[in-house]
Write a protein that holds these residues in place. Structure first.
Motif, PDB file in Angstrom:
ATOM      1  N   ILE A   1      -6.264  -2.900  -6.226  1.00  0.00           N
ATOM      2  CA  ILE A   1      -7.371  -2.798  -5.261  1.00  0.00           C
ATOM      3  C   ILE A   1      -7.511  -4.098  -4.476  1.00  0.00           C
ATOM      4  CG2 ILE A   1      -9.881  -2.634  -5.061  1.00  0.00           C
ATOM      5  CD1 ILE A   1      -9.745  -0.641  -7.441  1.00  0.00           C
ATOM      6  N   LEU A   2      -7.480  -5.239  -5.181  1.00  0.00           N
ATOM      7  CA  LEU A   2      -7.605  -6.536  -4.512  1.00  0.00           C
ATOM      8  C   LEU A   2      -6.412  -6.795  -3.591  1.00  0.00           C
ATOM      9  CD1 LEU A   2      -8.938  -8.708  -7.473  1.00  0.00           C
ATOM     10  CD2 LEU A   2     -10.203  -8.055  -5.423  1.00  0.00           C
ATOM     11  N   ALA A   3      -5.209  -6.469  -4.076  1.00  0.00           N
ATOM     12  CA  ALA A   3      -4.011  -6.717  -3.274  1.00  0.00           C
ATOM     13  C   ALA A   3      -4.007  -5.867  -2.012  1.00  0.00           C
ATOM     14  CB  ALA A   3      -2.756  -6.446  -4.111  1.00  0.00           C
ATOM     15  N   GLU A   4      -4.413  -4.602  -2.134  1.00  0.00           N
ATOM     16  CA  GLU A   4      -4.471  -3.729  -0.961  1.00  0.00           C
ATOM     17  C   GLU A   4      -5.538  -4.209   0.022  1.00  0.00           C
ATOM     18  OE1 GLU A   4      -2.554  -1.360   0.048  1.00  0.00           O
ATOM     19  OE2 GLU A   4      -1.244  -1.360  -1.705  1.00  0.00           O
TER      20      GLU A   4
ATOM     21  N   TRP B   1     -12.934   2.584  -0.382  1.00  0.00           N
ATOM     22  CA  TRP B   1     -12.909   3.863  -1.059  1.00  0.00           C
ATOM     23  C   TRP B   1     -11.506   4.478  -1.033  1.00  0.00           C
ATOM     24  CZ3 TRP B   1     -14.211   7.057  -4.509  1.00  0.00           C
ATOM     25  CH2 TRP B   1     -13.918   8.426  -4.417  1.00  0.00           C
ATOM     26  N   GLN B   2     -10.806   4.377   0.112  1.00  0.00           N
ATOM     27  CA  GLN B   2      -9.455   4.911   0.205  1.00  0.00           C
ATOM     28  C   GLN B   2      -8.512   4.176  -0.745  1.00  0.00           C
ATOM     29  OE1 GLN B   2      -9.030   4.394   4.494  1.00  0.00           O
ATOM     30  NE2 GLN B   2      -8.875   6.611   4.770  1.00  0.00           N
ATOM     31  N   THR B   3      -8.686   2.857  -0.838  1.00  0.00           N
ATOM     32  CA  THR B   3      -7.854   2.059  -1.728  1.00  0.00           C
ATOM     33  C   THR B   3      -8.081   2.452  -3.180  1.00  0.00           C
ATOM     34  OG1 THR B   3      -7.923   0.198  -0.188  1.00  0.00           O
ATOM     35  CG2 THR B   3      -7.286  -0.289  -2.449  1.00  0.00           C
ATOM     36  N   VAL B   4      -9.347   2.599  -3.553  1.00  0.00           N
ATOM     37  CA  VAL B   4      -9.674   2.996  -4.933  1.00  0.00           C
ATOM     38  C   VAL B   4      -9.111   4.388  -5.216  1.00  0.00           C
ATOM     39  CG1 VAL B   4     -11.558   3.569  -6.510  1.00  0.00           C
ATOM     40  CG2 VAL B   4     -11.736   1.555  -5.047  1.00  0.00           C
ATOM     41  N   ARG B   5      -9.263   5.283  -4.291  1.00  0.00           N
ATOM     42  CA  ARG B   5      -8.775   6.666  -4.475  1.00  0.00           C
ATOM     43  C   ARG B   5      -7.264   6.687  -4.666  1.00  0.00           C
ATOM     44  NH1 ARG B   5      -6.901  10.639  -0.988  1.00  0.00           N
ATOM     45  NH2 ARG B   5      -7.326  12.811  -1.660  1.00  0.00           N
ATOM     46  N   GLN B   6      -6.526   5.939  -3.831  1.00  0.00           N
ATOM     47  CA  GLN B   6      -5.077   5.895  -3.958  1.00  0.00           C
ATOM     48  C   GLN B   6      -4.660   5.309  -5.303  1.00  0.00           C
ATOM     49  OE1 GLN B   6      -3.929   3.627  -0.518  1.00  0.00           O
ATOM     50  NE2 GLN B   6      -4.281   5.308   0.916  1.00  0.00           N
ATOM     51  N   THR B   7      -5.391   4.291  -5.766  1.00  0.00           N
ATOM     52  CA  THR B   7      -5.078   3.674  -7.050  1.00  0.00           C
ATOM     53  C   THR B   7      -5.305   4.659  -8.196  1.00  0.00           C
ATOM     54  OG1 THR B   7      -5.725   1.504  -6.189  1.00  0.00           O
ATOM     55  CG2 THR B   7      -5.594   1.731  -8.580  1.00  0.00           C
ATOM     56  N   VAL B   8      -6.415   5.389  -8.147  1.00  0.00           N
ATOM     57  CA  VAL B   8      -6.726   6.370  -9.201  1.00  0.00           C
ATOM     58  C   VAL B   8      -5.672   7.481  -9.229  1.00  0.00           C
ATOM     59  CG1 VAL B   8      -8.368   8.144  -9.921  1.00  0.00           C
ATOM     60  CG2 VAL B   8      -9.191   5.893  -9.206  1.00  0.00           C
ATOM     61  N   LEU B   9      -5.278   7.973  -8.059  1.00  0.00           N
ATOM     62  CA  LEU B   9      -4.260   9.020  -7.999  1.00  0.00           C
ATOM     63  C   LEU B   9      -2.934   8.529  -8.554  1.00  0.00           C
ATOM     64  CD1 LEU B   9      -4.977  10.611  -4.488  1.00  0.00           C
ATOM     65  CD2 LEU B   9      -5.445  11.603  -6.741  1.00  0.00           C
ATOM     66  N   SER B  10      -2.597   7.284  -8.259  1.00  0.00           N
ATOM     67  CA  SER B  10      -1.360   6.704  -8.782  1.00  0.00           C
ATOM     68  C   SER B  10      -1.405   6.589 -10.299  1.00  0.00           C
ATOM     69  CB  SER B  10      -1.119   5.336  -8.145  1.00  0.00           C
ATOM     70  OG  SER B  10       0.029   4.724  -8.678  1.00  0.00           O
ATOM     71  N   LEU B  11      -2.542   6.131 -10.830  1.00  0.00           N
ATOM     72  CA  LEU B  11      -2.685   5.984 -12.274  1.00  0.00           C
ATOM     73  C   LEU B  11      -2.648   7.340 -12.980  1.00  0.00           C
ATOM     74  CD1 LEU B  11      -5.433   3.218 -12.457  1.00  0.00           C
ATOM     75  CD2 LEU B  11      -3.043   3.004 -13.154  1.00  0.00           C
ATOM     76  N   ALA B  12      -3.130   8.380 -12.327  1.00  0.00           N
ATOM     77  CA  ALA B  12      -3.140   9.712 -12.939  1.00  0.00           C
ATOM     78  C   ALA B  12      -1.733  10.217 -13.210  1.00  0.00           C
ATOM     79  CB  ALA B  12      -3.877  10.692 -12.031  1.00  0.00           C
ATOM     80  N   LYS B  13      -0.740   9.657 -12.517  1.00  0.00           N
ATOM     81  CA  LYS B  13       0.656  10.063 -12.717  1.00  0.00           C
ATOM     82  C   LYS B  13       1.379   9.161 -13.722  1.00  0.00           C
ATOM     83  CE  LYS B  13       0.827  11.555  -7.873  1.00  0.00           C
ATOM     84  NZ  LYS B  13       1.466  11.328  -6.548  1.00  0.00           N
ATOM     85  N   ASN B  14       0.661   8.166 -14.266  1.00  0.00           N
ATOM     86  CA  ASN B  14       1.274   7.239 -15.212  1.00  0.00           C
ATOM     87  C   ASN B  14       1.655   7.977 -16.491  1.00  0.00           C
ATOM     88  OD1 ASN B  14       1.377   5.293 -17.477  1.00  0.00           O
ATOM     89  ND2 ASN B  14       0.860   3.795 -15.915  1.00  0.00           N
ATOM     90  N   PRO B  15       2.944   7.986 -16.876  1.00  0.00           N
ATOM     91  CA  PRO B  15       3.371   8.775 -18.045  1.00  0.00           C
ATOM     92  C   PRO B  15       2.737   8.316 -19.354  1.00  0.00           C
ATOM     93  CG  PRO B  15       5.137   7.345 -17.254  1.00  0.00           C
ATOM     94  CD  PRO B  15       4.067   7.309 -16.215  1.00  0.00           C
ATOM     95  N   VAL B  16       2.486   7.008 -19.485  1.00  0.00           N
ATOM     96  CA  VAL B  16       1.863   6.521 -20.713  1.00  0.00           C
ATOM     97  C   VAL B  16       0.428   7.024 -20.817  1.00  0.00           C
ATOM     98  CG1 VAL B  16       1.146   4.469 -21.992  1.00  0.00           C
ATOM     99  CG2 VAL B  16       3.354   4.499 -20.838  1.00  0.00           C
TER     100      VAL B  16
END
Length: 316
Positions: free
Chosen positions: A144-147, A157-172
């Motif tokens: 979020i800070l880097a973006e 809000w867009q940055t947070v949303r993109q980060t959450v969507l990316s994390l949702a695909k994290n296999p771990v």
């Protein structure tokens, strides 16, 4: 000391084998990436699922541990951010990446194999707990800070949303969710599937170390002494010290969990650190920092194990 080297030497020999395989041409970069994909998408999720389903959930999710490890990591992340952003006047995206390198350990590829050899089966539980902190707190804050520092016109809000969507695909994290679901519902995993999970989990440690070694091949240390030095010192010294202080402040933590937390914190930075660095124009610094930290961690991990033995946290 020989007992300590008997623990750390095999770990770094496996890293050396990975490096040698790349150096000799036995395995290509693309093939090594394939092994890394296997570890990330198959072995580590299986390891987390096994850890969460082998004992009651209330015995695994210990709030005091999460608070202590999270607090120590946040303190180091904040200190790294303040150093780079305020004192050295570096851009926000670069400062966030420096802070990430100091505060997020390579829990899956280095921390777990080391802890498993030192404290045994509790290491898998700690892997799941630590990855909660890293994947739901430290990494999202960094991205979020880097973006925001990149200022591409996206709102917060867009940055947070993109980060959450990316994390949702994290296999771990997917493996973590599956493990929690099985534990909460009391479902019985069919025998063949349970055996597959165990086989994949057993492969996680050796394969992860091999990938780390191969990833170090071709990296060079040049012209980045200050940045690399402060990231490595922050990761290998400040992070374990902050975790030590945090665990001393939080009462009633199992000594085995205490020892494991120090081992995880003393691991080098996360393996995807150079990938994040490249995305924000710090590919050279982040890759070099990972190289130096991985080599130096042989000595720092050995010293931490030796100190914990003297302090009575470990029995050798």
């Amino acid at each position: 000391m020989l007992a300590i080297l008997a623990i750390t030497a095999p770990i770094f020999l496996l890293i050396g084998i990975g490096y040698g395989a790349r150096w000799s041409g036995i395995i290509s970069r693309e093939q090594l990436q394939g092994v890394g994909v296997f570890v990330l998408y198959c072995a580590l999720p299986a390891l987390v699922i096994r850890a969460l389903t082998q004992q009651p959930l209330e015995e695994i999710f210990r709030l005091n541990y999460l608070i202590a490890y999270g607090l120590g990591s946040i303190v180091v992340f904040s200190a790294g951010l303040f150093l780079c952003l305020r004192l050295q006047r570096q851009p926000l995206n670069a400062s966030a990446m420096h802070a990430l390198g100091m505060a997020a350990a390579n829990s899956g590829f280095v921390g777990y194999p080391v802890a498993a050899m030192v404290i045994g089966s509790p290491a898998a539980v700690l892997l799941a707990l630590n990855m909660l902190i890293e994947n739901l707190l430290i990494i999202p804050a960094t991205l979020i800070l880097a973006e925001m520092g990149n200022q591409h016109g996206s709102s917060l809000w867009q940055t947070v949303r993109q980060t959450v969507l990316s994390l949702a695909k994290n296999p771990v994290l997917i493996g973590l969710s599956v493990g929690i679901l099985i534990a909460l519902t009391g479902l019985t995993v069919p025998g063949p599937i349970d055996q597959v999970i165990n086989m994949l989990a057993e492969a996680a440690g050796p394969a992860a170390l091999f990938v780390i070694g191969g990833s170090l091949f071709g990296l060079h240390v040049k012209g980045m002494v200050r940045d690399v030095g402060q990231i490595v010192v922050g990761k290998l010294i400040l992070h374990p010290l902050a975790i030590l202080v945090a665990f001393l402040l939080i009462p009633n933590i199992d000594p085995v969990y205490f020892a494991g937390a120090l081992l995880f914190a003393a691991a080098p930075m996360i393996s995807i650190y150079p990938l994040f660095g490249q995305r924000y124009g710090l590919g050279g610094v982040s890759a070099t920092a990972m190289l130096v930290a991985t080599v130096a961690s042989f000595f720092t991990l050995s010293l931490i194990i030796w100190w914990m033995t003297l302090a009575g946290l470990l029995t050798m």
